[in-house]
Design an enzyme around this catalytic site. Structure first.
Site, mmCIF file in Angstrom:
data_model
loop_
_atom_site.group_PDB
_atom_site.id
_atom_site.type_symbol
_atom_site.label_atom_id
_atom_site.label_comp_id
_atom_site.label_asym_id
_atom_site.label_seq_id
_atom_site.Cartn_x
_atom_site.Cartn_y
_atom_site.Cartn_z
ATOM 1 N N ALA A 9 0.829 -1.214 0.000
ATOM 2 C CA ALA A 9 0.000 0.000 0.000
ATOM 3 C C ALA A 9 0.861 1.259 0.000
ATOM 4 O O ALA A 9 0.510 2.268 0.616
ATOM 5 C CB ALA A 9 -0.922 -0.005 1.217
ATOM 6 N N ALA A 10 1.986 1.202 -0.720
ATOM 7 C CA ALA A 10 2.932 2.322 -0.695
ATOM 8 C C ALA A 10 2.818 3.236 -1.905
ATOM 9 O O ALA A 10 3.504 4.252 -1.973
ATOM 10 C CB ALA A 10 4.361 1.781 -0.597
ATOM 11 N N LYS A 22 -4.790 6.835 -1.698
ATOM 12 C CA LYS A 22 -5.663 5.930 -2.442
ATOM 13 C C LYS A 22 -6.288 4.871 -1.554
ATOM 14 O O LYS A 22 -7.499 4.612 -1.637
ATOM 15 C CB LYS A 22 -4.890 5.256 -3.588
ATOM 16 N N HIS A 336 -45.101 13.994 11.273
ATOM 17 C CA HIS A 336 -44.626 14.852 10.196
ATOM 18 C C HIS A 336 -43.982 16.138 10.698
ATOM 19 O O HIS A 336 -44.330 16.679 11.736
ATOM 20 C CB HIS A 336 -45.767 15.226 9.228
ATOM 21 N N TYR A 360 -29.865 23.578 21.572
ATOM 22 C CA TYR A 360 -28.532 24.184 21.476
ATOM 23 C C TYR A 360 -28.609 25.680 21.752
ATOM 24 O O TYR A 360 -29.419 26.390 21.152
ATOM 25 C CB TYR A 360 -27.979 23.925 20.070
ATOM 26 N N ARG A 413 -50.037 30.920 25.090
ATOM 27 C CA ARG A 413 -50.323 31.851 24.002
ATOM 28 C C ARG A 413 -50.654 33.233 24.572
ATOM 29 O O ARG A 413 -51.269 33.351 25.635
ATOM 30 C CB ARG A 413 -51.515 31.368 23.180
#
Length: 429
Positions: A9-10, A22, A336, A360, A413
């Protein structure tokens, strides 16, 4: 007979046209080199990888997943080529299996078949549909006569369609004897491992060609070949799970990660993507849904739903345009258009359309906890951290920033106001 494994793999991988090495390019969400290493360690406990280009980056990835891997470094400047990669390699076992790091499709069973031959030198070969620039293998009297690299092949040799797959099994003592004899007297001025065949023939060593599948042993050099290989792997993954009882509707349109698991009777509709280490148990995943690193049990998800990492659903319905992240939902309905992040929601609870857990504050994330049999009206925002106890009703349009006790109705509300004939005052000329 025990086997040591060496993975080459060099290479620079210039045709991949990427800053990423690669062998770290991914197929089905896993690096090429990790696919190879998984099969290698299933066959041997002595596995080495030869690196050079971006060595530290590749080494880190390898050792994170396979810490027992031995890492070697090739001196590409002085000893380029596949034989140069073997300098300094000391196998512990009687024979060596040499693999390429860009062959992620190779199956363990095929390698076992290659190891099942007791010749001192075996090499994997295939009949190529298009010989391209592969090395040509000359076979005579059931044995390998020689391998000719494409750059060095004459016109007659280039007509041969038996090609070298680049995978070898060789007796360790024979390798140690022949490796120092390989020179770089060729067009590329590289040290070719293929020359070991010629040297072995000179010593009357029987060399066996083992025919393998071209697609399985394909080397990946560019992004186009990467896409071809991923398609092959996707077909294998989905074929396996269909044979285990999973139903895929239009399977060619779905993507299933290599580490995904299915249990029981599952059904997956078109354009679905399931990745990471997700586990789907007796569930239905409807069209165009995305699931990442999550567990779905006895539930239905979608269409057009998104489970981001660390969700756990049990006996739950998640409908269209619902996004969950780090959510634990037990027997919940969210039909939904909602965002449920960093939350725990218990059984019997109904989440109305447009519900958002506001988790958050710009610095830190906080949790929303909702108990059993809670009714959440549409267009509700939970300002975390907040806890809603069992059997609560949250009125539609509420912004909940305080804990709510069991059995309560929460509503915040503002009073409404109606101004008669305002439209005509505003727009009348």
């Amino acid at each position: 007979m025990k086997t040591s494994i060496l993975i080459l793999a060099a290479g620079l991988g210039t045709r991949m046209k990427s800053q990423k090495p690669k062998v770290l390019q991914e197929l089905c969400q896993k690096s090429m080199i990790l696919h190879i290493l998984k099969k290698a360690f299933a066959l041997s406990d002595d596995v080495s990888v030869v690196l050079s280009h971006q060595k530290e980056r590749v080494e880190k990835e390898i050792l994170e997943h396979f810490p027992k891997t031995q890492i070697l470094e090739q001196d590409l400047q002085n000893y380029p080529g596949t034989a140069g990669a073997l300098r300094g390699f000391e196998p512990k076992n009687e024979r060596v299996l040499i693999l390429c790091g860009d062959m992620p499709l190779v199956e363990q069973t095929s390698l076992e078949a290659l190891l099942g031959n007791n010749a001192k030198l075996n090499l994997a070969v295939f009949k190529a549909r298009d010989s391209k620039s592969y090395g040509r293998v000359v076979i005579k009297d059931d044995g390998v006569e020689k391998i000719v690299e494409f750059k060095d092949a004459n016109a007659r040799e280039r007509e041969i369609n038996t090609c070298n797959a680049g995978v070898y099994v060789i007796d360790s003592r024979l390798l140690k004897e022949l490796l120092p004899l390989i020179d770089n007297n060729n067009a590329a001025k590289e040290y070719y491992l293929t020359d070991i065949v010629k040297l072995a023939k000179e010593k009357d060593v029987m060399i066996k060609a083992v025919f393998v599948d071209e697609d399985e042993f394909m080397g990946i050099n560019d992004k186009f070949e990467l896409s071809i290989a991923e398609n092959f792997m996707q077909e294998k993954i989905k074929k396996y799970w269909m044979q285990q009882g999973v139903i895929f509707h239009l399977p060619q349109s779905t993507f299933i990660g290599v580490d995904v698991k299915f249990v029981g009777e599952c059904e997956v509709y078109e354009n679905v993507r399931i990745g990471g280490k997700s586990k789907i148990i007796n569930s239905i995943i409807k069209s165009s849904s995305v699931i990442e690193n999550s567990i779905v049990e006895n539930s239905d998800v979608g269409p057009l739903a998104h489970l981001r990492p660390n969700c756990e659903l049990k006996n739950t319905h998640i409908g269209n345009f619902v996004e969950c992240k780090n959510a634990n939902l037990n027997a919940v309905k969210a039909g939904h258009l909602s965002y449920l992040g960093d939350c725990e929601i218990d059984s019997g609870t109904n989440i109305g359309c447009g519900t958002i857990t506001c988790n958050y504050d710009g610095v830190k994330k906080y949790k929303t906890i909702i108990g059993k049999n809670v009714f959440v009206g549409s267009d509700t925002q939970f300002i975390a951290p907040v806890k809603i106890e069992d059997e609560v009703i949250i009125a539609a349009g509420s912004t909940v920033s305080v804990n709510v006790e069991k059995g309560a109705l929460f509503i915040n509300r503002t009073g409404h106001k109606i101004i008669k004939n305002y439209y005509y005052k505003k727009f009348q000329k």
